[in-house]
Design an enzyme around this catalytic site. Structure first.
Site, mmCIF file in Angstrom:
data_model
loop_
_atom_site.group_PDB
_atom_site.id
_atom_site.type_symbol
_atom_site.label_atom_id
_atom_site.label_comp_id
_atom_site.label_asym_id
_atom_site.label_seq_id
_atom_site.Cartn_x
_atom_site.Cartn_y
_atom_site.Cartn_z
ATOM 1 N N ASP A 90 -10.559 -29.315 45.303
ATOM 2 C CA ASP A 90 -10.252 -28.055 44.659
ATOM 3 C C ASP A 90 -8.756 -27.827 44.865
ATOM 4 O O ASP A 90 -8.132 -28.452 45.722
ATOM 5 C CB ASP A 90 -11.100 -26.913 45.246
ATOM 6 C CG ASP A 90 -11.156 -25.739 44.295
ATOM 7 O OD1 ASP A 90 -12.093 -24.932 44.404
ATOM 8 O OD2 ASP A 90 -10.267 -25.639 43.423
HETATM 9 C C1 GLC Z 1 -9.606 -22.800 41.487
HETATM 10 C C2 GLC Z 1 -11.112 -22.936 41.474
HETATM 11 C C3 GLC Z 1 -11.597 -24.136 40.729
HETATM 12 C C4 GLC Z 1 -10.642 -24.391 39.585
HETATM 13 C C5 GLC Z 1 -9.335 -24.843 40.188
HETATM 14 C C6 GLC Z 1 -8.252 -25.038 39.127
HETATM 15 O O1 GLC Z 1 -9.164 -22.283 42.687
HETATM 16 O O2 GLC Z 1 -11.778 -22.889 42.726
HETATM 17 O O3 GLC Z 1 -12.927 -23.862 40.273
HETATM 18 O O4 GLC Z 1 -11.166 -25.385 38.714
HETATM 19 O O5 GLC Z 1 -8.869 -23.952 41.180
HETATM 20 O O6 GLC Z 1 -7.930 -23.826 38.538
#
Ligand code: GLC
Length: 752
Positions: free
Chosen positions: A274
């Site tokens: 993430d």
């Molecule tokens: C965010 C989310 C994830 C998302 C990523 C990119 O913090 O947790 O679901 O796809 O970062 O935006």
């Protein structure tokens, strides 16, 4: 001997010249293309060929981001970069290379499909495939190789800000619905990136929560939807979650990634962190992370090396290899997985060109919305509204007009269009009906997320009393009052990186609803949310609809169901508890509602007893609405279930059949649910567990036979001591139900 030499020796000189030049031309063209560029070659051969050509530096470059949403290819070899995009409900608009803010493109306004709770509430696996196919086409058209979705985290607490992005409380339902979604996306040559693996079941302290949960609960509740996505859906990407488990961050968690995902499940895709979920270089190297995104880069640091080179899996990793502190075995495994991703997506010559904002996509969004709306209550059958026979309808509530596609966190979208509930109702009612609007309450008047603005000005200076008085005055002579409220996408509502503070509706909506109920007995409450909410006024309100965040076609779907153009067929993918303390995560804990500075241990003390698995065991408390609950404008009658055998052998199966009849006057779809109960087990088990469902269309008076096939897997529980699934001989009940609290019949059989 080369083919051309053979020709020369065997052909007479004169004629040979002609053949030779032709043969040379043939020999030169297709045979010399390198294997990795030859789309006719098996992917694994292309992977090995490309790997063998890459330098150490090039290998390091492809396993971490080069910008907010892209990672580097291998320019020297003509291997393109990989572009990811949020999110599960639509293709996010472009941001700057290394900033969250909008890049201001004018060609990236997309279709907002319904939130995944709405998809789950359809219980329609064909719509799940249509959803994946449609959003995959939008991703392809926008040049994206990986969609950062869907999410399948289990609904453990009704306060979790991101439940709207997920598929409810039951692992079987979530598993059945995520598989076709993933397949639909990937048919477009776009990787689905199933998230957030794993145990990301609340948003508060999401980077600092260390989940403590026993293996049985992990395997029976929190992993099955991910396992289905991998083993049946064939997911090409999985995103690690922010939280910790067993004191290791899930983005580099050896047990979850190496032992279970890549070991037990045989996963051959990439594990993506993430954004900002990577915290340790050695763990990132050894514990199964393949692509590092979003590590605390604040852009290109002037003077210092490029911020992306400072990622854990960038320069620090390269240095460790050069110093001989680590080998290249882990690196080659990561690079193989990234190359496999590339040959499946960016270098997949067969993938189409997709489509964008097509009427087919709007139709798909509307169909999912139509089938996802849940009719929770319809006392006196005051619904559907006969627009042909009413003169005045009053619509009350901020959610009747507020854009819901903007906000909520990373799933926020810049849409080409969004039909508001009020617009949908007005359009459907036509000019002969007076549709009056009253605000009712003031909630959240912002309408901006990361630079995407709704363009609405919802500012209102009137007091709550004034707003209620206005609505009540209008309600007195209205044929119908339709209150449209619920939650929204702002902080501490249904929004990433924050949780709700309580189960109740915000902005004092209860007071508005009660005031309206006092003056008009044809009051319909439309709750727009991705979470359960308390309904203290439920006895005074004859009709309630659960209308999710439906996206671009929200107003059309809500009007479709209110008017009866569509007979509602959705059923709840999660329990609506009457009170927060009826929810085991809050009754037993643990749940931490306060921000913490360091890591906080959260033990899932309820174990496997999540949702209806908990409520079924309670004698004193009942849910407001049960898992699987949803009414129709017609009635369905269930016959007595029968089975083809009273015994099952461990390698066999039993079929259970039941006749379903539409006893009403209009066509409708019914979701028939099959639960399994184990009468006697060596470990405590839920009263029953969902192990099958089928959605069928029935014309008035029509009867269809629904047949479920039950095998030993459906009877099993996970034995943590043996670390395997176990089905113990004995008697089981196959329970046929219209909802978890609406059992229509059962039949038992013996497992030998
Ligand atoms: C965010 C989310 C994830 C998302 C990523 C990119 O913090 O947790 O679901 O796809 O970062 O935006």
């Amino acid at each position: 001997m080369r083919f051309s030499e053979f020709l020369v020796r065997t052909l007479p000189k004169a004629g040979g010249v002609l053949f030779l030049s032709a043969a040379a031309a043939v020999a030169a063209y297709p045979q010399d293309k390198p294997v990795y560029l030859d789309g006719t070659k098996p992917i694994e051969e292309r992977v090995e060929d490309a790997l063998g050509r890459m330098t150490l530096e090039e290998k390091i470059k492809v396993i971490h981001a080069q910008s907010k949403f892209s990672s580097r290819g291998v320019p020297r070899l003509g291997i393109p970069e990989v572009w990811t995009t949020d999110g599960p409900h639509g293709i996010r608009s472009e941001v700057y290379w290394d900033e969250w803010n909008q890049a201001g493109w004018t060609n990236d306004s997309c279709v907002a499909f319904p939130a995944l709770t709405c998809l789950a509430a359809t219980w329609n696996t064909e719509l799940a495939h249509l959803y994946g196919k449609s959003i995959g086409e939008e991703a392809t058209f926008r040049g994206k190789d990986m969609l950062l979705g869907p999410g399948v985290n289990i609904y453990r607490s009704p306060l979790n800000g991101r439940n709207f992005e997920y598929m409810g409380e039951d692992p079987y339902l979530a598993g059945r619905m995520v598989v076709p979604y993933v397949q639909g996306v990937q048919e477009n040559g776009v990787a689905a990136c199933v998230k957030h693996y794993a145990l990301n079941n609340h948003e508060i302290n999401r980077h600092r929560t260390n989940v403590i949960v026993d293996d049985r609960t992990l395997y029976e509740i929190y992993l099955p939807a991910f396992k289905a996505a991998v083993q049946e859906g064939g997911a090409w990407a999985i995103m690690g979650s922010y939280n910790l488990y067993r004191d290791q961050h899930c983005c580099h968690n050896s047990y979850l990634l190496n032992d279970i995902l890549k070991g037990e499940w045989g996963y051959d895709g990439v594990v993506v962190s993430d954004w900002g979920g990577t915290h340790d270089t050695d763990q990132a190297i050894r514990n199964g992370l393949d692509m590092e995104f979003g590590t605390g880069t604040d852009g290109l640091r002037s003077g210092a090396r490029n911020a992306y080179d400072s990622y854990h899996m960038a320069f620090p990793y390269l240095e460790k290899i050069r110093k001989g502190e680590v080998g290249t075995e882990e690196l080659d495994d990561k690079v193989r997985r990234v190359l496999r991703l590339m040959f499946r997506t960016s270098m997949n010559g067969d993938r189409g060109f997709g489509s964008f904002c097509s009427e087919e996509h709007y139709a798909a969004a509307r169909a999912i919305g139509d089938e996802g709306i849940v009719l929770l209550k319809n006392e006196g059958n005051i619904l559907p509204v006969d627009f042909g026979s009413v003169e005045k309808i009053l619509v009350v509530g901020e959610n009747a007009v507020k854009m819901m596609t903007v906000g909520g966190g990373s799933s926020s979208l810049k849409v080409e269009r969004e039909i508001s509930p009020l617009d949908g109702i007005r359009e459907r009612a036509g000019s002969d009906v007076e549709v009056v609007y009253a605000r009712g309450y003031i909630g959240d008047v912002t309408g901006e997320y990361n630079g995407v603005t709704s363009g609405q000005d919802l500012a209102d200076t009137r007091s709550a009393d004034e707003l209620i008085a206005e609505a009540v005055a209008q309600a007195k002579d209205a044929d119908y009052v339709i209150f449209i409220g619920g939650l929204n996408k702002s902080k501490h509502q249904d929004c990433e990186d924050s949780d709700r503070k309580g189960l109740g509706l915000p902005y004092d909506q209860d007071r508005v609803i009660e005031a309206l109920a006092a003056v008009n007995d044809r009051l319909v409450v439309v709750n727009i949310s991705g979470n359960a909410v308390a309904m203290p006024w439920i006895e005074e309100v004859p009709a309630v609809l659960q209308a999710w965040f439906i996206g671009s076609e929200a107003g059309h779907s809500i009007a479709d169901v209110l008017s009866g153009d569509v007979n509602p067929s959705g059923k709840l993918p999660f329990t609506f508890p009457a009170r927060l303390e009826d929810c085991p995560a809050h009754l037993l804990g643990e749940y931490c509602g306060e921000p913490v500075k360091d890591t906080v241990d959260i033990e899932y003390k309820e174990g496997i007893f999540v949702g209806y698995r908990w409520t079924d065991r309670q004698k004193k408390t009942k849910p407001l609405f049960a898992f699987g609950h949803g009414l129709s404008y017609t009635e369905f009658e269930y016959g007595k279930p029968t089975t083809d055998s009273s015994t099952m052998t461990s390698d066999g199966h039993v079929t259970v059949s039941v006749d379903i009849t539409n006893a009403g006057q209009r066509a409708g779809k019914e979701i028939v649910q099959l639960y399994i109960a184990d009468r006697k087990s060596s470990l405590p088990r839920p009263v029953k567990e969902l192990k099958g469902f089928e959605k069928i269309l029935l014309q008035p008076g029509e009867t269809k036979t629904v047949t479920f096939t039950i095998d030993v897997d459906d009877l099993s529980f996970f034995d943590p001591e043996k670390h395997e699934w176990v089905a113990e001989p004995g008697r089981f009940d196959a329970i046929v139900a219209a909802a978890a609290d609406d059992v229509r019949g059962s039949v038992s059989f013996e497992l030998k």
